[in-house]
Design an enzyme around this catalytic site. Structure first.
Site, PDB file in Angstrom:
ATOM      1  N   LYS A   1       0.807  -1.223   0.000  1.00 45.15           N
ATOM      2  CA  LYS A   1       0.000   0.000   0.000  1.00 45.15           C
ATOM      3  C   LYS A   1       0.842   1.275   0.000  1.00 45.15           C
ATOM      4  CE  LYS A   1      -4.254  -1.651   0.120  1.00 45.15           C
ATOM      5  NZ  LYS A   1      -5.119  -1.448  -1.065  1.00 45.15           N
TER       6      LYS A   1
ATOM      7  N   GLU B   1      -9.707   6.317   2.774  1.00 44.13           N
ATOM      8  CA  GLU B   1     -10.635   5.313   3.282  1.00 44.13           C
ATOM      9  C   GLU B   1      -9.806   4.086   3.626  1.00 44.13           C
ATOM     10  OE1 GLU B   1      -9.945   5.570   0.113  1.00 44.13           O
ATOM     11  OE2 GLU B   1      -9.431   3.469  -0.263  1.00 44.13           O
TER      12      GLU B   1
ATOM     13  N   SER C   1       1.827  -9.712  -0.821  1.00 38.06           N
ATOM     14  CA  SER C   1       1.520  -8.277  -0.790  1.00 38.06           C
ATOM     15  C   SER C   1       1.628  -7.648   0.595  1.00 38.06           C
ATOM     16  CB  SER C   1       0.133  -8.034  -1.361  1.00 38.06           C
ATOM     17  OG  SER C   1      -0.818  -8.829  -0.681  1.00 38.06           O
TER      18      SER C   1
END
Lengths: 404, 267
Positions: free
Chosen positions: A97, A119, A386
């Site tokens: 991210k 968000e 990830s």
């Protein structure tokens, strides 16, 4: 037609369409802000100073490049193809991210915005946003479903430690989709000073393309590492798909390597047949939500359905429009892994390799467990790991009846 | 001439401004909506805007969101809403009805099927909040074929060239959103709104309605000075919410509020 003209990497078009998907389905009040963002992104994406600053941050702050790790013991145990893991879990804040939040925060700064909003579902994108905001001295407000706040108390506290305000969202299903609605409402109300960092490859154009561009560092590194470590490209690349940012990030640089299978893995929850899942590409249909046309989980009246996945990061009823297009084109394959299968992979990798994967990434690992044994030992596959699993230990412990 | 054009033309001749109340269909229950529509007309509403319940109303503030949640809890969707309009038309063949909602429920029904069914039910116009004209080719075609007016929003951040393009696509009237924000927020700078309305009039001869932030007679009267229509949504829906436990009182009490707005606008 030349090879270059046929490139699958050329999407989207100027209005953000990936074939019939994507676009800008937003209230008029948001049109100005997204045009302003589009113009800024177009201006800076090829600006040498911007690129240099981004590369510096990715190296010195995020810790890139991340290794492409050969999971030797796990591969031997499973038999068949050798499995490599792209170690996005080793990034600062523990997931892919941050590649995107670093990029968007640099853009926010250049646009003169002093406040960022985001968000979050599981909290990973919220943490990654709060992190870059702290580093740049920007005010940060994170919208999070009230249900998710209960499930992810540690990440909520992390965000608060980083100086962010976490706003509970109590409308609708009180999860990620509602947090996204609320962030849009904030943006439309504070457009003069606020930059909205969307965490995935969804939303109105330019977000799907912009977030993808910031995440393709994963695939560019992985492709080069395959050539360096194995001297060729892998048989397959596997990634989990919620909104789809880690998957598009690793898939995109391989799109024109047609011999490489690209496999996206959705949250299968209790199984796609049960109806309790988060797999719009596997079992949804095209519709319009959150500013773009894509596959959605919706009922027959077009109302968006609640999703179910053990992994909060996959618990989203839509998916990035580029994935919808890649599915229809047949360039990428999409499948679903159940909660149970993902948990098995979580434990298996942890015990065999000493790497604790996020539950999201465990879905991709579970697919690798199915695929690898069907391939030969001279082949190899890449799984995008990830994120790391530390954030999930309470979930896993609770399932085993253990109170941590 | 469409019902919307006829109504605005008659109002213009009479030197009056339109009052357009918004309610969400099925809030707080499906049986109240038609009597409420009649009560609003009797109290002075000129057009009615009916909200189509949607699970993810990203342009709406908390008041209208909650109204959609109440309606959805009663299983009210587009189909039920169209049946309500058809029932309303048994007694009222003149008051224009405009649907305001989001694209996905319309697409789930099929845009062409929707347009045909809406026209047959007696709907006059459609405002699809998340469908800018740039993405609206199919909707434009099906609405045109069914003689439905397409109403579009224009906001304070809409650039001049976009205002022209939106006006080129619009019919019925255009709807100016009076501030940066969602439905139901509370600040309204009438001088600023007036200058934007004047800017829009340079691009179109269509009537211009103003909505978002009009909460009482005073703000309605102020906006009616320069707009052709005053849209009142959250102020009505908040009253409906307060009466949700005693729905039988809703038509009369909302009627009283509409009457106050009417008097203020006309004075």
């Amino acid at each position: 037609m030349s090879e270059e003209l046929q490139s699958l990497k050329a999407m989207p078009d100027e209005q953000g369409h990936f074939g019939p998907y994507g676009g800008r389905f937003v209230p008029e009040t948001l049109f100005g802000p997204i045009e302003e963002l589009c113009a800024a992104y177009e201006r800076y994406r090829n600006d040498p100073e911007f690129i240099a600053e981004l590369e510096y941050d990715l190296k010195q702050f995020v810790g890139r490049p991340s290794p492409l790790y050969f999971a030797e013991r796990w591969s031997r145990k499973l038999g068949g193809a050798r499995i490599y893991l792209k170690r996005e879990d080793l990034n600062h804040t523990g997931a892919h991210k941050v590649n995107n939040t670093v990029g968007q925060a640099l853009l926010a700064k250049r646009m003169g915005k002093t406040r960022i909003i985001a968000e979050t579902g599981a909290g990973q994108h919220g943490v990654a946003s709060a992190t870059v905001a702290a580093r740049m001295g920007l005010e940060c407000v994170v919208y999070m479903g009230a249900e998710d706040i209960k499930r992810q108390a540690i990440n909520v506290y992390r965000m608060r430690l980083l100086g962010a305000t976490v706003v509970p969202v109590t409308s609708g299903s009180q999860t990620l989709k509602d947090a996204l609605n609320e962030a849009m409402r904030d943006w439309v109300t504070h457009i003069d000073d606020t930059f909205y960092i969307i965490g995935t490859v969804a939303g109105p154009h330019p977000y799907p393309a912009m977030v993808r561009d910031f995440q393709t560092i994963v695939g560019r590194e992985a492709r080069a590492q395959c050539l360096e470590q194995e001297g060729r490209l892998p048989a397959a690349v596997i990634a989990c798909v919620g909104g789809g940012s880690n998957a598009i990030g690793i898939f995109h640089p391989f799109l024109d390597d047609r011999e490489v299978r690209l496999i996206g893995v959705e949250g299968g929850g209790d199984g796609v047949a049960s109806g309790r899942h988060a797999a719009p590409l596997s079992a949804g249909r095209p519709g319009v939500l959150h500013g773009n046309r894509t596959y959605l989980m919706e009922d027959e009246d077009g109302q968006i359905m609640e999703t179910h996945s053990i992994s909060a990061g996959l618990d989203y009823p839509g998916v990035g429009p580029e994935h919808a297009w890649l599915k229809d084109m047949g360039r990428a394959e999409y499948t679903a892994i159940t909660d149970t299968e993902a948990l098995t992979a979580f434990h298996d990798l942890t015990r065999t390799e000493g790497i604790m994967p996020a539950l999201e990434s465990s879905h991709a690992l579970a697919e690798a467990m199915k695929l690898a044994p069907t391939l030969s030992a001279d082949q190899f596959i890449v799984v995008n790991l990830s994120g790391r699993g530390d954030k999930d230990i309470h979930t896993v412990a609770a399932l085993e009846g253990i109170s941590v | 001439m469409s019902r919307i054009a006829t109504r605005f033309s008659a109002l213009r001749s009479a030197g009056r401004k339109a009052l357009i109340p918004f309610v969400t269909a099925g809030d707080p229950n499906p049986t109240i909506t038609v009597p409420l529509m009649h009560a609003m007309v009797a109290a002075g509403a000129d057009l009615i805007e009916l909200g189509v319940p949607f699970s993810d109303p990203m342009a709406d503030g908390p008041v209208i969101q909650r109204s959609a949640e109440r309606a959805l809890a009663q299983k009210v969707g587009l189909r039920q809403l169209l049946a309500m309009v058809a029932e309303f038309r048994h007694q009222d063949s003149e008051t224009p009805v405009i649907l305001m909602g989001y694209l996905n429920p319309i697409e789930a029904m099929g845009a062409a099927t929707f347009a045909k069914a809406a026209a047959e039910a007696g709907v006059d116009g459609v405002l699809t909040v998340d469908l800018p004209p740039e993405e609206g080719g199919t909707m434009a075609e099906v609405c045109h074929a069914a003689d439905l007016d397409q109403i579009f929003l224009i906001g304070p951040t809409t650039m001049d060239r976009r205002i022209q393009s939106i006006c080129d696509h619009a019919s019925g009237f255009v709807y100016y959103v009076s501030f940066k924000g969602v439905t139901g927020a509370s600040h309204l700078d009438t001088a600023d709104v007036a200058s934007h309305v004047a800017q829009i009039r340079a691009h179109t001869t269509l009537p211009v309605g103003v909505g978002f932030g009009i909460k009482d007679g005073a703000t309605a009267a102020a906006v009616a000075q320069f707009a052709d229509a005053v849209v009142v949504g959250s102020a009505i829906v908040a009253r409906i919410e307060a009466l949700a436990a005693t729905p039988e009182r809703i038509p009369a009490e909302i009627g009283t509020f509409i009457g106050e707005l009417r008097t203020a606008i006309d004075s």
